[in-house]
Every structure is written in C-alpha cells, then in structure tokens.
Design a protein around this motif. Structure first.
Motif, PDB file in Angstrom:
ATOM      1  N   GLN A 251       0.826  -1.208   0.000  1.00  0.00           N
ATOM      2  CA  GLN A 251       0.000   0.000   0.000  1.00  0.00           C
ATOM      3  C   GLN A 251       0.859   1.256   0.000  1.00  0.00           C
ATOM      4  OE1 GLN A 251      -2.620   0.424   3.436  1.00  0.00           O
ATOM      5  NE2 GLN A 251      -4.230   1.207   2.091  1.00  0.00           N
ATOM      6  N   GLY A 252       1.933   1.217   0.794  1.00  0.00           N
ATOM      7  CA  GLY A 252       2.842   2.361   0.833  1.00  0.00           C
ATOM      8  C   GLY A 252       3.535   2.588  -0.502  1.00  0.00           C
ATOM      9  N   LEU A 253       3.960   1.518  -1.136  1.00  0.00           N
ATOM     10  CA  LEU A 253       4.612   1.640  -2.443  1.00  0.00           C
ATOM     11  C   LEU A 253       3.649   2.213  -3.481  1.00  0.00           C
ATOM     12  CD1 LEU A 253       6.582  -1.755  -2.577  1.00  0.00           C
ATOM     13  CD2 LEU A 253       7.519   0.528  -2.128  1.00  0.00           C
ATOM     14  N   LEU A 254       2.429   1.704  -3.486  1.00  0.00           N
ATOM     15  CA  LEU A 254       1.462   2.126  -4.505  1.00  0.00           C
ATOM     16  C   LEU A 254       0.922   3.538  -4.260  1.00  0.00           C
ATOM     17  CD1 LEU A 254      -0.501  -1.209  -5.030  1.00  0.00           C
ATOM     18  CD2 LEU A 254       1.072  -0.099  -6.619  1.00  0.00           C
ATOM     19  N   SER A 255       1.238   4.109  -3.121  1.00  0.00           N
ATOM     20  CA  SER A 255       0.856   5.507  -2.880  1.00  0.00           C
ATOM     21  C   SER A 255       1.779   6.462  -3.629  1.00  0.00           C
ATOM     22  CB  SER A 255       0.897   5.819  -1.382  1.00  0.00           C
ATOM     23  OG  SER A 255       2.242   5.747  -0.894  1.00  0.00           O
ATOM     24  N   GLN A 256       2.852   5.891  -4.212  1.00  0.00           N
ATOM     25  CA  GLN A 256       3.818   6.699  -4.957  1.00  0.00           C
ATOM     26  C   GLN A 256       3.641   6.462  -6.464  1.00  0.00           C
ATOM     27  OE1 GLN A 256       7.894   6.351  -3.221  1.00  0.00           O
ATOM     28  NE2 GLN A 256       6.900   5.005  -1.702  1.00  0.00           N
ATOM     29  N   GLU A 257       3.631   7.541  -7.196  1.00  0.00           N
ATOM     30  CA  GLU A 257       3.384   7.482  -8.636  1.00  0.00           C
ATOM     31  C   GLU A 257       4.383   6.592  -9.365  1.00  0.00           C
ATOM     32  OE1 GLU A 257       1.698   8.130 -12.368  1.00  0.00           O
ATOM     33  OE2 GLU A 257       0.921   8.521 -10.351  1.00  0.00           O
ATOM     34  N   ARG A 258       5.645   6.640  -8.967  1.00  0.00           N
ATOM     35  CA  ARG A 258       6.663   5.875  -9.694  1.00  0.00           C
ATOM     36  C   ARG A 258       6.446   4.371  -9.564  1.00  0.00           C
ATOM     37  NH1 ARG A 258      11.532   4.848  -6.468  1.00  0.00           N
ATOM     38  NH2 ARG A 258      11.208   5.453  -4.283  1.00  0.00           N
ATOM     39  N   TYR A 259       5.820   3.924  -8.492  1.00  0.00           N
ATOM     40  CA  TYR A 259       5.509   2.502  -8.347  1.00  0.00           C
ATOM     41  C   TYR A 259       4.232   2.137  -9.101  1.00  0.00           C
ATOM     42  CZ  TYR A 259       9.201   1.904  -4.907  1.00  0.00           C
ATOM     43  OH  TYR A 259      10.432   1.826  -4.281  1.00  0.00           O
ATOM     44  N   ARG A 260       3.268   3.053  -9.073  1.00  0.00           N
ATOM     45  CA  ARG A 260       2.007   2.776  -9.793  1.00  0.00           C
ATOM     46  C   ARG A 260       2.266   2.620 -11.288  1.00  0.00           C
ATOM     47  NH1 ARG A 260      -0.078   6.669  -6.198  1.00  0.00           N
ATOM     48  NH2 ARG A 260      -0.112   8.279  -7.826  1.00  0.00           N
ATOM     49  N   LYS A 261       3.261   3.353 -11.797  1.00  0.00           N
ATOM     50  CA  LYS A 261       3.582   3.245 -13.220  1.00  0.00           C
ATOM     51  C   LYS A 261       4.110   1.855 -13.586  1.00  0.00           C
ATOM     52  CE  LYS A 261       4.694   8.103 -14.213  1.00  0.00           C
ATOM     53  NZ  LYS A 261       5.787   9.044 -14.600  1.00  0.00           N
ATOM     54  N   CYS A 262       4.637   1.140 -12.610  1.00  0.00           N
ATOM     55  CA  CYS A 262       5.250  -0.173 -12.866  1.00  0.00           C
ATOM     56  C   CYS A 262       4.330  -1.328 -12.477  1.00  0.00           C
ATOM     57  CB  CYS A 262       6.564  -0.296 -12.092  1.00  0.00           C
ATOM     58  SG  CYS A 262       7.754   0.998 -12.455  1.00  0.00           S
ATOM     59  N   ILE A 263       3.086  -1.026 -12.188  1.00  0.00           N
ATOM     60  CA  ILE A 263       2.207  -2.048 -11.623  1.00  0.00           C
ATOM     61  C   ILE A 263       1.967  -3.223 -12.569  1.00  0.00           C
ATOM     62  CG2 ILE A 263      -0.007  -1.071 -12.405  1.00  0.00           C
ATOM     63  CD1 ILE A 263      -1.090  -1.704  -9.569  1.00  0.00           C
ATOM     64  N   ASN A 264       2.069  -2.989 -13.877  1.00  0.00           N
ATOM     65  CA  ASN A 264       1.831  -4.062 -14.856  1.00  0.00           C
ATOM     66  C   ASN A 264       3.116  -4.556 -15.517  1.00  0.00           C
ATOM     67  OD1 ASN A 264      -1.060  -4.239 -14.645  1.00  0.00           O
ATOM     68  ND2 ASN A 264      -1.166  -2.253 -15.684  1.00  0.00           N
ATOM     69  N   GLN A 265       4.248  -4.188 -14.946  1.00  0.00           N
ATOM     70  CA  GLN A 265       5.527  -4.631 -15.504  1.00  0.00           C
ATOM     71  C   GLN A 265       5.881  -5.999 -14.931  1.00  0.00           C
ATOM     72  OE1 GLN A 265       8.528  -1.660 -15.889  1.00  0.00           O
ATOM     73  NE2 GLN A 265      10.224  -3.120 -15.634  1.00  0.00           N
ATOM     74  N   ARG A 266       6.441  -6.871 -15.788  1.00  0.00           N
ATOM     75  CA  ARG A 266       6.838  -8.206 -15.353  1.00  0.00           C
ATOM     76  C   ARG A 266       8.257  -8.171 -14.808  1.00  0.00           C
ATOM     77  NH1 ARG A 266       4.512 -11.274 -20.555  1.00  0.00           N
ATOM     78  NH2 ARG A 266       6.559 -10.707 -21.343  1.00  0.00           N
ATOM     79  N   SER A 267       8.471  -8.917 -13.741  1.00  0.00           N
ATOM     80  CA  SER A 267       9.809  -9.009 -13.157  1.00  0.00           C
ATOM     81  C   SER A 267       9.895 -10.291 -12.342  1.00  0.00           C
ATOM     82  CB  SER A 267      10.095  -7.798 -12.257  1.00  0.00           C
ATOM     83  OG  SER A 267       9.189  -7.784 -11.158  1.00  0.00           O
ATOM     84  N   GLY A 268      11.098 -10.585 -11.842  1.00  0.00           N
ATOM     85  CA  GLY A 268      11.284 -11.763 -11.004  1.00  0.00           C
ATOM     86  C   GLY A 268      12.033 -12.866 -11.719  1.00  0.00           C
ATOM     87  N   TRP A 269      12.479 -13.858 -10.932  1.00  0.00           N
ATOM     88  CA  TRP A 269      13.212 -14.995 -11.477  1.00  0.00           C
ATOM     89  C   TRP A 269      12.249 -16.083 -11.931  1.00  0.00           C
ATOM     90  CZ3 TRP A 269      18.254 -14.191 -12.215  1.00  0.00           C
ATOM     91  CH2 TRP A 269      18.909 -13.230 -11.435  1.00  0.00           C
ATOM     92  N   GLY A 270      12.778 -17.050 -12.683  1.00  0.00           N
ATOM     93  CA  GLY A 270      11.947 -18.173 -13.117  1.00  0.00           C
ATOM     94  C   GLY A 270      11.003 -17.755 -14.218  1.00  0.00           C
ATOM     95  N   VAL A 271       9.751 -17.573 -13.874  1.00  0.00           N
ATOM     96  CA  VAL A 271       8.732 -17.103 -14.810  1.00  0.00           C
ATOM     97  C   VAL A 271       8.370 -15.674 -14.433  1.00  0.00           C
ATOM     98  CG1 VAL A 271       6.430 -17.488 -15.777  1.00  0.00           C
ATOM     99  CG2 VAL A 271       7.816 -19.443 -15.062  1.00  0.00           C
TER     100      VAL A 271
END
Length: 301
Positions: free
Chosen positions: A32-52
């Motif tokens: 919730q804290g991260l998504l209160s910031q615009e720069r995180y909301r912009k990345c909400i649909n970006q894929r990341s992480g290991w494996g898949v």
C-alpha cells in the motif's frame, strides 16, 4: 516512440521487483505504501522476477494473497495480464486452488477462459485438480464448459482430446464430473472432425467409452447416461477379462430400454438452454423450485 534510457529501465525494473516482493510476502501495508507513490504505480503491470517473470498481480494470485491482490486491482493492475507462458493471474489462482482470489479476479472482469495462447485453461485445470467449487464459479461466470486442450493425449493407442469431462473422469473427480454436466458439458464429448489426421479418425473415443476403458466406475457411466449420452456410440469390445461388468451391464440395459418421456423432455429443455446460453443462469429462471430441481437432476420436492 519514446524509449526508456537504460538507467530509467533499470530503475523501473527495480521498482517492479519491489512490488513483486511485497506481494510475494503478503505484506499488504508495504504494498500500500509503495502504490501511494506514482513511480511505483507506473510499474504495476511490468513483469519481473526470477523463473517465470510476472506482474505483481500474478504473484499475489499464485500465492493466494487476497488482500494484496485486491489492492493491486484497486490501483489499476491489468486483470488479464499474461506471463511468458501465457498464464493469466486467474489461471495461477486456479492452479493454487485459491477460491477467494479466483472470485475476486472473476468479479474484476477476468476472462474465465484464460488466455487463448495457453495450452490449457482454468476449467481444464480445475477439472483435473478436482476443485468442484472453483469449477462451478468459473462456469457461472461464462467459462467454456467443453474447453479443449491444445495438447493431445495418447491412451489405449488412440489420440484423445483431453476435455474437462475426460480429465474429471480419469482422475476420479465425480463432483467435478457432475458440475460439468449440470452446466451443459457435452456427454458425447469427443475429438472434433479434423482435430486428428484421417489415419486416426476411426479410433476416436467418446467420454463414455473412455470411462469404461479406464475403469472410472459405474457412477460416471450412470451419470453420462442420465445426462443424455448416446449409449450406442461406444464401440468397445467387451472382453471376459474386463473389470467393468457392472458398468457394462448398465450400458447394455440402457441400450435395450428407450428413455422415459420425462427424461427426454428434460434433455430437450436443457439442450435449448445451452443453445441460448442460459445454462449458467439456470437458478435465476422464473419457474417453480420443483421444476428447477427437475432441470438440475435433483429430487423434485
């Protein structure tokens, strides 16, 4: 078209990874804290992480973290985003058997059939895993009851299109088998014309025949017959060594006795409901409860 500079790209990937980690840990307050910031909301649909690599929504769905999933949806997460395997968040929630997440995604407008690019589907997965309630919810929200896998199975020397009924039967999930039939699954389900080469065409098997061959039990055979399976379709060679005596005896009795008028009327009404795409709304039909029970193959109280 504007392109991100490498530094900006790395920064966005890092922020997406933080969202993914918060969702993975079910840290609702951090997310919730991260998504209160615009720069995180912009990345909400970006894929990341290991494996898949996947979106934060996929991560929350795959772990069954409902609060994080709802928070991501409320901040604009794409409900049908796909990973590199063409799996949607709904598909991963079904795989994990997380009913609450499945319901939240369906209510948010998720496609109950998943992605067309995936070899499987939510319905096929629920039928294989034996989760009758998830299966029921998918079908209530319009999922294709006769969904076909893009992967052909080879069994008994023939090619078989592994539909939901077939999977529920061979894995012994009688509750799922009944749910599928109640929502209009074709009791004569089989490989469609052109699905396999002409060399294999004569060897196609109906669900009824495959139930007999796999020893699924008389309950599966009885249910197929009750829901209108053509008892003359199976070309099964009855051998003395078969362990399916009770089911075979039932089939042979049905072949010698015509269906009752009551049974034929019910089957005709149900076929019409399927044609007009009202099968999933059968409970809301304007008719007495006694008749509704009749249409749902339940005792007429």
């Amino acid at each position: 078209m504007l392109h991100l500079r490498p530094a900006e790209d790395d920064e966005a990937a890092g922020e997406s990874l933080q969202l993914n980690r918060a969702a993975a840990r079910d840290d609702h307050f951090l997310l919730q804290g991260l998504l209160s910031q615009e720069r995180y909301r912009k990345c909400i649909n970006q894929r990341s992480g290991w494996g898949v690599p996947g979106t934060p929504l996929r991560m929350a769905a795959s772990k069954g973290h409902l609060r994080c999933l709802q928070l991501l949806l409320a901040h604009g997460a794409e409900v049908d985003s796909v990973d590199v395997k063409a799996q949607t968040p709904l598909f991963t929630a079904v795989c994990g058997r997380y009913l609450s997440c499945v319901l939240a995604l369906l209510r948010a407008g998720a496609n109950p059939n998943g992605s067309l690019r995936n070899n499987s589907s939510p319905v096929l997965t629920a039928a294989r895993e034996g989760d009758a309630e998830i299966l029921r919810q998918l079908l209530r929200h319009g999922a294709e009851v006769d969904a076909r896998s893009k992967v052909m199975l080879w069994t008994c020397g023939v090619a078989v299109c592994s539909g939901p009924l077939y999977l529920a039967a061979i894995y012994g999930h009688l509750d799922c088998f009944r749910v599928l039939l109640l929502y209009g699954a074709d009791p004569n389900y089989n490989c469609p014309e052109g699905q396999v080469g002409s060399r294999l065409a004569p060897a196609r098997r109906t669900v009824l025949e495959m139930c007999l061959r796999h020893g699924c039990g008389v309950e599966f055979v009885r249910m197929l017959i009750e829901f209108g399976a053509n008892v003359y379709l199976p070309t099964l060679i009855i051998e003395k060594s078969t362990k399916q005596n009770e089911a075979l005896e039932l089939l042979l009795r049905e072949r010698s006795c015509p269906r009752s008028l009551v049974s034929q009327c019910r089957l005709s009404i149900r076929r019409h409901l399927k044609q007009v795409k009202r099968m999933q709304a059968i409970d809301s039909l304007d008719m007495p409860p006694r008749l509704l029970n009749y249409l749902k193959h339940e005792p007429m109280r």
